[in-house]
Design a protein around this motif. Structure first.
Motif, PDB file in Angstrom:
ATOM      1  N   LYS A 111     -20.380 -38.345 -22.023  1.00  0.00           N
ATOM      2  CA  LYS A 111     -19.891 -39.073 -20.866  1.00  0.00           C
ATOM      3  C   LYS A 111     -18.375 -38.896 -20.789  1.00  0.00           C
ATOM      4  N   LEU A 112     -17.802 -39.212 -19.637  1.00  0.00           N
ATOM      5  CA  LEU A 112     -16.376 -38.989 -19.449  1.00  0.00           C
ATOM      6  C   LEU A 112     -15.536 -39.698 -20.508  1.00  0.00           C
ATOM      7  N   ASN A 113     -15.869 -40.949 -20.819  1.00  0.00           N
ATOM      8  CA  ASN A 113     -15.072 -41.698 -21.790  1.00  0.00           C
ATOM      9  C   ASN A 113     -15.229 -41.170 -23.210  1.00  0.00           C
ATOM     10  N   GLU A 114     -16.207 -40.268 -23.435  1.00  0.00           N
ATOM     11  CA  GLU A 114     -16.432 -39.698 -24.761  1.00  0.00           C
ATOM     12  C   GLU A 114     -15.737 -38.351 -24.951  1.00  0.00           C
ATOM     13  N   THR A 115     -15.144 -37.833 -23.886  1.00  0.00           N
ATOM     14  CA  THR A 115     -14.447 -36.553 -23.975  1.00  0.00           C
ATOM     15  C   THR A 115     -13.077 -36.731 -24.624  1.00  0.00           C
ATOM     16  N   SER A 116     -12.481 -35.627 -25.024  1.00  0.00           N
ATOM     17  CA  SER A 116     -11.143 -35.687 -25.622  1.00  0.00           C
ATOM     18  C   SER A 116     -10.134 -36.273 -24.637  1.00  0.00           C
ATOM     19  N   ALA A 117     -10.215 -35.870 -23.368  1.00  0.00           N
ATOM     20  CA  ALA A 117      -9.295 -36.399 -22.355  1.00  0.00           C
ATOM     21  C   ALA A 117      -9.542 -37.882 -22.137  1.00  0.00           C
ATOM     22  N   GLY A 118     -10.806 -38.283 -22.113  1.00  0.00           N
ATOM     23  CA  GLY A 118     -11.132 -39.696 -21.937  1.00  0.00           C
ATOM     24  C   GLY A 118     -10.595 -40.544 -23.063  1.00  0.00           C
ATOM     25  N   GLN A 119     -10.733 -40.066 -24.288  1.00  0.00           N
ATOM     26  CA  GLN A 119     -10.235 -40.819 -25.434  1.00  0.00           C
ATOM     27  C   GLN A 119      -8.708 -40.835 -25.480  1.00  0.00           C
ATOM     28  N   ALA A 120      -8.063 -39.752 -25.037  1.00  0.00           N
ATOM     29  CA  ALA A 120      -6.600 -39.729 -24.961  1.00  0.00           C
ATOM     30  C   ALA A 120      -6.108 -40.759 -23.950  1.00  0.00           C
ATOM     31  N   LEU A 121      -6.819 -40.863 -22.829  1.00  0.00           N
ATOM     32  CA  LEU A 121      -6.455 -41.846 -21.821  1.00  0.00           C
ATOM     33  C   LEU A 121      -6.664 -43.267 -22.345  1.00  0.00           C
ATOM     34  N   TYR A 122      -7.743 -43.479 -23.088  1.00  0.00           N
ATOM     35  CA  TYR A 122      -8.023 -44.798 -23.675  1.00  0.00           C
ATOM     36  C   TYR A 122      -6.903 -45.192 -24.648  1.00  0.00           C
ATOM     37  N   SER A 123      -6.453 -44.228 -25.455  1.00  0.00           N
ATOM     38  CA  SER A 123      -5.368 -44.509 -26.408  1.00  0.00           C
ATOM     39  C   SER A 123      -4.092 -44.888 -25.676  1.00  0.00           C
ATOM     40  N   ARG A 124      -3.850 -44.245 -24.550  1.00  0.00           N
ATOM     41  CA  ARG A 124      -2.663 -44.569 -23.766  1.00  0.00           C
ATOM     42  C   ARG A 124      -2.786 -45.963 -23.151  1.00  0.00           C
ATOM     43  N   PHE A 125      -3.986 -46.304 -22.714  1.00  0.00           N
ATOM     44  CA  PHE A 125      -4.211 -47.658 -22.196  1.00  0.00           C
ATOM     45  C   PHE A 125      -3.873 -48.689 -23.265  1.00  0.00           C
ATOM     46  N   GLN A 126      -4.280 -48.414 -24.504  1.00  0.00           N
ATOM     47  CA  GLN A 126      -4.005 -49.347 -25.595  1.00  0.00           C
ATOM     48  C   GLN A 126      -2.501 -49.525 -25.800  1.00  0.00           C
ATOM     49  N   ARG A 127      -1.755 -48.410 -25.754  1.00  0.00           N
ATOM     50  CA  ARG A 127      -0.307 -48.490 -25.949  1.00  0.00           C
ATOM     51  C   ARG A 127       0.361 -49.248 -24.798  1.00  0.00           C
ATOM     52  N   VAL A 128      -0.095 -48.985 -23.579  1.00  0.00           N
ATOM     53  CA  VAL A 128       0.454 -49.699 -22.418  1.00  0.00           C
ATOM     54  C   VAL A 128       0.199 -51.194 -22.547  1.00  0.00           C
ATOM     55  N   GLU A 131     -11.830 -51.154 -20.405  1.00  0.00           N
ATOM     56  CA  GLU A 131     -13.214 -51.576 -20.602  1.00  0.00           C
ATOM     57  C   GLU A 131     -14.174 -50.452 -20.240  1.00  0.00           C
ATOM     58  N   GLY A 132     -13.842 -49.703 -19.209  1.00  0.00           N
ATOM     59  CA  GLY A 132     -14.712 -48.606 -18.801  1.00  0.00           C
ATOM     60  C   GLY A 132     -14.610 -47.378 -19.675  1.00  0.00           C
ATOM     61  N   MET A 133     -13.604 -47.320 -20.573  1.00  0.00           N
ATOM     62  CA  MET A 133     -13.406 -46.143 -21.416  1.00  0.00           C
ATOM     63  C   MET A 133     -13.806 -46.377 -22.869  1.00  0.00           C
ATOM     64  N   ARG A 134     -14.209 -47.604 -23.204  1.00  0.00           N
ATOM     65  CA  ARG A 134     -14.532 -47.908 -24.598  1.00  0.00           C
ATOM     66  C   ARG A 134     -15.897 -47.309 -24.977  1.00  0.00           C
ATOM     67  N   ILE A 135     -16.007 -46.793 -26.228  1.00  0.00           N
ATOM     68  CA  ILE A 135     -17.262 -46.217 -26.724  1.00  0.00           C
ATOM     69  C   ILE A 135     -17.864 -47.155 -27.767  1.00  0.00           C
ATOM     70  N   PRO A 136     -19.080 -47.657 -27.553  1.00  0.00           N
ATOM     71  CA  PRO A 136     -19.729 -48.526 -28.547  1.00  0.00           C
ATOM     72  C   PRO A 136     -19.910 -47.812 -29.885  1.00  0.00           C
TER      73      PRO A 136
END
Length: 303
Positions: free
Chosen positions: A198-215, A260-265
């Motif tokens: 899924k999109l949130n499981e891709t390398s780009a998706g996870q990079a974006l999630y990490s940036r969300f965390q920093r923001v 929330e939409g990018m988190r992987i269980p």
């Protein structure tokens, strides 16, 4: 691809003869979705140029932009269409690598992966705006870009090109990409189609999630500082701080929704570990230690 305002649409306009769009001179997005432009030359060659919105778009969230680009790339890959080349634009007139530019470059590396780097051209724009007194400064910026920020991609086969804002300059760059070789799939295409992620499981998706965390961490810290200042009841600063507090709180709520939409269980992460693998791996472009990132922002000075 590239940051908003870096000249992506103008580059394609020079290739196709299209007119400049209203607002193209401003640092806001004039491209709201994926747009394809077909050019048929008299020698029988047919080209399709694709314009994409930049991250930090005026009208769309980063998550929505990533989904738009990923969906388009996956659809083409499923139809056995591979990209001949990928052009990433960067304003040479910028004297800093802002947080927005760093984010675009980092996500670009995560999207492309190592195998497709040979098909990448890192194109500097705004050379037609250069003044004689800027020659040395701008050349030093090129050396800094090539030796630091772009080095991972250049090492894997990407090349830097200068765009002089003319049709000939644009076509010279494109013709340098059109050579006998087997086009490589981008990493995100392999991840979504071949590895069934899924999109949130891709390398780009996870990079974006990490940036969300920093923001989010940065915004929480900012709210604390504003609250302290408000508690001191400085009459000159109260109105300004209250406005900043409301704006920051609204931005934080938006980031939390995107996260929330990018988190992987956990269960899905375990399944992915044992699941299908891709041939390509991601290319880390912008790291906190190497490029002086502070919180969610990379603000390294070029010259």
């Amino acid at each position: 691809m590239g940051p908003t305002g870096s000249g992506k649409s103008n580059f394609i306009n020079q290739l196709t003869g299209s007119k400049k769009e209203p607002g193209a001179e401003k640092l806001e997005s004039c491209t709201r979705g994926i747009r394809e432009f077909e050019v048929n030359l008299t020698d029988g060659n047919r080209y399709v140029f694709v314009d994409t919105p930049g991250f930090d778009d005026t009208y769309q969230s980063d998550r929505d932009i990533l989904r738009t680009i990923a969906d388009w790339l996956a659809k083409k890959y499923q139809g056995n269409v591979k990209l001949t080349g990928v052009i990433y634009t960067h304003r040479i007139s910028d004297n800093r690598m802002s947080g927005s530019v760093c984010k675009n470059l980092d996500l670009f590396g995560q999207l492309c992966g190592d195998k497709a780097a040979q098909c990448v051209r890192l194109v500097t724009t705004m050379w037609d705006k250069q003044k004689p007194e800027n020659t040395t400064t701008w050349q030093e910026r090129v050396l800094r870009l090539e030796g630091n920020f772009w080095e991972p991609l250049l090492r894997l086969g990407a090349r830097h090109e200068r765009f002089l804002n003319t049709p000939k300059s644009a076509w010279d760059i494109v013709n340098g990409l059109v050579q006998p070789r087997t086009p490589s799939a981008l990493l995100i295409q392999e991840e979504i189609v071949d590895a069934e992620k899924k999109l949130n499981e891709t390398s780009a998706g996870q990079a974006l999630y990490s940036r969300f965390q920093r923001v989010l961490l940065e915004q929480k810290e900012m709210l604390k500082q504003i609250a302290v200042a408000l508690a001191q009841k400085d009459p000159d600063a109260v109105d300004k701080l209250q406005a900043e507090y409301g704006q920051t709180e609204a931005e934080m709520q938006k980031v939390m929704r995107d996260m929330e939409g990018m988190r992987i269980p956990l269960g899905r992460r375990i399944a992915l570990f044992f699941g299908k693998k891709t041939q390509s791996v991601s290319v880390a472009i912008v790291s906190e230690s190497q490029h002086m990132m502070t919180g969610a922002h990379c603000s390294a000075r070029l010259i």
